[in-house]
Structure formats: structure tokens, C-alpha cells
Design an enzyme around this catalytic site. Structure first.
Site, PDB file in Angstrom:
ATOM      1  N   TYR A 141     -18.546  -2.912 -17.211  1.00 12.15           N
ATOM      2  CA  TYR A 141     -20.231  -3.176 -18.388  1.00 12.15           C
ATOM      3  C   TYR A 141     -20.372  -1.951 -18.525  1.00 12.15           C
ATOM      4  CZ  TYR A 141     -20.242  -7.821 -15.499  1.00 12.15           C
ATOM      5  OH  TYR A 141     -19.624  -9.116 -15.238  1.00 12.15           O
ATOM      6  N   LYS A 198      -6.935  -7.291 -10.361  1.00 16.08           N
ATOM      7  CA  LYS A 198      -6.285  -7.936 -11.079  1.00 16.08           C
ATOM      8  C   LYS A 198      -4.629  -7.439 -10.951  1.00 16.08           C
ATOM      9  CE  LYS A 198      -5.219 -12.109 -13.444  1.00 16.08           C
ATOM     10  NZ  LYS A 198      -4.658 -13.926 -12.803  1.00 16.08           N
ATOM     11  N   ASP A 230      -8.721 -14.298  -9.106  1.00 21.44           N
ATOM     12  CA  ASP A 230      -8.038 -16.096  -9.008  1.00 21.44           C
ATOM     13  C   ASP A 230      -7.932 -16.163  -8.030  1.00 21.44           C
ATOM     14  OD1 ASP A 230      -6.276 -14.674  -9.870  1.00 21.44           O
ATOM     15  OD2 ASP A 230      -4.882 -16.119 -11.494  1.00 21.44           O
ATOM     16  N   ASP A 254     -19.764  -9.407  -9.452  1.00 25.72           N
ATOM     17  CA  ASP A 254     -20.454  -9.872  -9.882  1.00 25.72           C
ATOM     18  C   ASP A 254     -20.401 -11.518  -9.592  1.00 25.72           C
ATOM     19  OD1 ASP A 254     -22.959 -10.617 -10.798  1.00 25.72           O
ATOM     20  OD2 ASP A 254     -22.096  -9.793 -12.823  1.00 25.72           O
ATOM     21  N   ASP A 258     -21.568 -14.602  -6.214  1.00 23.31           N
ATOM     22  CA  ASP A 258     -22.780 -15.153  -6.287  1.00 23.31           C
ATOM     23  C   ASP A 258     -21.826 -16.577  -5.887  1.00 23.31           C
ATOM     24  OD1 ASP A 258     -24.346 -14.153  -7.960  1.00 23.31           O
ATOM     25  OD2 ASP A 258     -24.432 -14.730  -9.868  1.00 23.31           O
TER      26      ASP A 258
END
Ligand code: NAD
Length: 367
Positions: A141, A198, A230, A254, A258
Site C-alpha cells: 500500500y 506467502k 491462502d 487488511d 475483516d
């Protein structure tokens, strides 16, 4: 004489001012009970700031936040400002506050209230109590991004046309400081920490993993595990109560926080803390947005904002007893059946209430 604590209060937009009004009642009550006095300064950010000053966040607001012991925020944004210049969108205020205050660690608890378990889309979630520690000021980001036109052609003959890119980079220092927060947090909880990355694909993830494993050796009392992102997104659904602290990069945090928030019920119940270097003010806010669809109806659930006050008292001011009292009172209001619309499921033991009624119950249960 009571201790004085200085708080910059940013109610924001939509339901922001409504839930903040309730949160401040609880803050005031905690002060009376635990011997501190909160000196609050009301500030504008987001849409309210655009309306007043033409920008979502002014330098003066940032300076006032920096001069406070903590920042308490409601929520920003709404359809009224959907068509403003993208560089002036209300949500820019959040990024400005995070970078202006150097808030690199985002702590998001996803804790299940047992009485709300039936409303979760996931089964077998009893005892779920996860603390997400998300890196907040680095990664993709904040990396280099851009667009350019390319003359290249894909193998099937399709022209590239415009190319857009975002890049992820992390320094050892950025990784170490967030991992330290996560290990410290795990030490005060159930002493388990999961690194999500990852590392089978990304170079940045391999750096995270190397430093994590080094720090794991320095913390032999803490159980550690590493999961690919994942896989973690599946494990969160199949065995949420096995997790304690989950630490991860900006983008993975992020998305996963959620997901975990949804497992535990309504966004109206979930607080968060964003922290920077020791001695600098942190920012405390619900994870939900400004809910324009219910603004002005009295239906907003103030619990996330009230629990954000508890996190603020614990992390910014070290009033752990006051924080626990607020958390216990919220839990008691839920167990006594008080429900705003978002957590009401029509069971006989539930009574549907508005924002101020659930707050009154919480105030009563603070003793
Ligand atoms: P939202 O979180 O505002 O609302 C999503 C759904 O949850 C809505 O149905 C809403 O009514 C409900 N909801 C949210 N908070 C609730 C509460 N306390 N009590 C009861 N119900 C609640 O997300 P959205 O609709 O995607 O976004 C609305 C606006 O908020 C947008 O402008 C968005 O950019 C902004 N936003 C701000 C923040 C922030 O300030 N931190 C975070 C997310 C979204």
C-alpha cells in the site's frame, strides 16, 4: 486530585458523531470510577473537514493530535463526498493520520461474545479470541506504483496496452518492530503466535519468515507457527479458536482481519488500536465505517466505539482496570440480552434497543 489525560476526539461522518457521543459517556464514567479526568478536544476530519476547510485533514488537526495522549476516532466518509477529487476523499484523512502519527502497528481483536455465536456464519467457534497484529505503514500500500503504456504483446497475440504496477518492499527494521509488538502481545495472552505470509512465492515474505524464526528462538515460552495466507484464510474458518495472535503484513492483515471480524459477528462490536513508537499518541477506532444507511436513525451499535475507548485506556494510558471494567460491562449488556439491530436475531431473551439504551445498560453494569 484526578490524573488528567488529553484526548483528540474526531467524531467524523455518518454514525461517527452518534457512536462517539455514547463512547464519551462511557469514558467519562470510567474517569469518575477510576480517578482520571479526560480533557477532550473535538476535531474535524474526513467529510466534515472537507465541508469546513476544503480538505479531509488539515495540518492543524494533525498537530493537535500529535500534542494529545491519544486520538479517538468515529468513522469517516459517505455518499455526500463520493464525487470529490480522489486526492481529497474523506478516507484520505485516515491515511494522513496513520502516516502523520507514524502508526505502524494495527491491533484488531476478533473476540467472540458467546451469546452472539449463533449469529456467526461459522460453526464451532466457541472461545474464539484472536488478536490481529497488522503492519500498517509499509508493504504494497506504500510501495512504488505507477502506470505506463507498453508495446509488448502476450503469447496469444493480445497487446499489453496500459500496464499498472504496485510494489511490495519491507525492511528488516519494519518487520522487527511489528514482530516485537506481536511477541509482546502473545506473552500477555495465550502465548501462541502465527506468522501469516506467502513465503513460497514472495521475497518479502521470506524476509519476514527468517526474522520471525530468529525471534521465535529468543521467545522459547511462546508457541510459534507459520501459515501461508491462502491456507490461513481457510484455517480461520475451520479452526478459529486455535489462534491467539496473528501477525502479518499490511495487505494480508487488511483482508484476514475483516474475515475474522465477520466470524465473530457484527462489525459493530469490533474495536481497533493503531500504535506508533513508544511515547507517541496512538489512534483508537471501531473497524466499521460511517454506515450512512443507518445514520440519524439511532440504530448504530456503539459497542465497537466503546470497546475502542477500553483499548485506548489500556494501551495509551495504562488504565488496565478501567479498560477491563468497560469490557466486562459490554459483555454483561450482551449477556443480559441488550441488542442493537445489527446483533438482534429475534430470540426471546433478546431485547432490541437503540444506541443510547445499550450505552445506558453498559454504564449501569460498570458498577
Ligand atoms: P460500513 O462499515 O460503514 O457499513 C457496512 C454495513 O455495516 C452497513 O450495513 C452498516 O449499516 C453496518 N454497520 C456498520 N457499522 C455499524 C454499527 N456500528 N452498527 C450497526 N450497523 C453498522 O461500510 P461501508 O458501507 O462500506 O462504508 C460506508 C462509508 O464508510 C464509506 O464512505 C467508506 O469509505 C467509509 N469507511 C470508513 C472507515 C473508517 O472511517 N475507518 C472504514 C470503512 C469504511
Amino acid at each position: 486530585m484526578a490524573d488528567r489525560i488529553k484526548i483528540a476526539v474526531i467524531p467524523g461522518d455518518g454514525i461517527g458523531p452518534e457512536i462517539m457521543e455514547q463512547a464519551l459517556l462511557v469514558l467519562n464514567e470510567a474517569g469518575l470510577k477510576f480517578g482520571f479526568e479526560a480533557e477532550t478536544e473535538m476535531l474535524l476530519a474526513g467529510g466534515a473537514s472537507i465541508d469546513a476547510y476544503g480538505v479531509p485533514l488539515t495540518d492543524e488537526t494533525i498537530e493537535k493530535c500529535k500534542a494529545s495522549g491519544a486520538v479517538l476516532l468515529g468513522a469517516v466518509g459517505g455518499p455526500k463526498w463520493d464525487n470529490v477529487d480522489p486526492s481529497l476523499r474523506p478516507e484520505k484523512a485516515l491515511l494522513g493520520l496513520r502516516s502523520g502519527l507514524g502508526l505502524y502497528a494495527n491491533l484488531r481483536p476478533a473476540k467472540l461474545f458467546d451469546e452472539l455465536a449463533h449469529a456467526s456464519p461459522v460453526k464451532d467457534i466457541n472461545d474464539t479470541d484472536i488478536l490481529f497484529v497488522r503492519e500498517l505503514t509499509g508493504g504494497i500500500y506504500f510501495g512504488k506504483s505507477g502506470e505506463y503504456m507498453s508495446e509488448d504483446i502476450l503469447a496469444d497475440g493480445t497487446p499489453y496496452g496500459k500496464v499498472a504496477f504496485d510494489t511490495e518492499s519491507y525492511s528488516e527494521g519494519e518487520i522487527r518492530r511489528i514482530l516485537k509488538i506481536a511477541f509482546d502481545a502473545a506473552g500477555g495472552r495465550h502465548r501462541k503466535i502465527t506468522l501469516v505470509d506467502k513465503a513460497n512465492v514472495l521475497t518479502t515474505s521470506r524476509l519476514w519468515r527468517r526474522i520471525f524464526l530468529e525471534m521465535a528462538e529468543e521467545h522459547p515460552a511462546i508457541e510459534t507457527e507459520c501459515l501461508y495466507v491462502d491456507n490461513c484464510s481457510m484455517q480461520l474458518i475451520s479452526r478459529p479458536s486455535d489462534f491467539d495472535v496473528i501477525v502479518t503484513s499490511n495487505m494480508f492483515g487488511d483482508i484476514l482481519s475483516d474475515e475474522a471480524g465477520m466470524i465473530t459477528g457484527s462489525v459493530g462490536m469490533l474495536p481497533s488500536a493503531s500504535l506508533g513508537a513508544p511515547g507517541t499518541p496512538g489512534m483508537f477506532e471501531p473497524i466499521h465505517g460511517s454506515a450512512p444507511d443507518i445514520a440519524g436513525t439511532g440504530k448504530a451499535n456503539p459497542c465497537a466505539a466503546i470497546l475502542s475507548v477500553a483499548m485506548m485506556l489500556r494501551y495509551a494510558f495504562n488504565y488496565n482496570d478501567a479498560a477491563c471494567a468497560i469490557e466486562r460491562a459490554v459483555a454483561k449488556a450482551i449477556s443480559e440480552g441488550y441488542r442493537t439491530c445489527d446483533i438482534y436475531s429475534g430470540r426471546p431473551e433478546e431485547k432490541i434497543v437503540n444506541s443510547s439504551e445499550i450505552t445506558l445498560a453498559i454504564l449501569k453494569f460498570m458498577g
